[in-house]
Design a protein around this motif. Structure first.
Motif: not given
Length: 168
Positions: A106, A109, A111, A137-138, A141, A145
């Motif tokens: 993370c 970045a 992911w 959260l990952a 990103k 969603d």
């Protein structure tokens, strides 16, 4: 350590003692000494704790003062990643090791790799709320969603008072 300078258990304990006091350079030396003994006869030792602790120590050094150069920080992150990965060889340290790998991913970045490592961590410890929240959260990103919301919903079903899940 006076009797046997390379004793793995004592070096790991001394490394933890120095780690808790913020003396990361000395702690790192002790962890490396423990790993040298553990891997002297077998590249895959019976315990991954020293590898995990070395990874933590290297991660703390990245954020410590004085701050390393960007190249030095990248090198430390690579070494921490390798140490955490080696810690996952041992079943007892798989959940913590995979979670730590995901945290490093993370920070970079990365992911997709973080999700892979978090999935493995959650197979070993499904109720790890920190791992579940980082997973959500990952996923977010990566633009997934709906999956992220479902993970947060499941986390809140486990612990309705979890502050990070409530914030997510």
């Amino acid at each position: 350590l006076r009797r046997d300078r390379g004793d793995a258990r004592c070096n790991n304990a001394m490394g933890l003692w120095h780690l808790r006091r913020g003396d990361f350079v000395v702690a790192e030396a002790h962890f490396r000494e423990a790993i040298a003994r553990l891997t002297s006869l077998n590249a895959n030792p019976y315990d991954g704790e020293s590898f995990y602790n070395l990874g933590l120590c290297l991660r703390y050094r990245i954020d410590g003062a004085p701050a390393p150069s960007p190249a030095g920080a990248a090198r430390l992150a690579d070494e921490a990643h390798a140490a955490f990965h080696k810690a996952t060889w041992n079943h007892a340290w798989q959940a913590a090791g995979f979670h730590a790998l995901a945290e490093v991913d993370c920070c970079r970045a990365n992911w997709a790799s973080a999700i892979d490592h978090l999935t493995r961590a959650l197979r070993r410890n499904a109720d790890n709320l920190r791992a579940r929240n980082l997973w959500a959260l990952a996923l977010g990103k990566l633009g997934r969603d709906a999956e992220a919301r479902e993970v947060v919903r499941e986390t809140l079903a486990i612990d309705p008072l979890d502050p990070w899940a409530r914030w997510l």
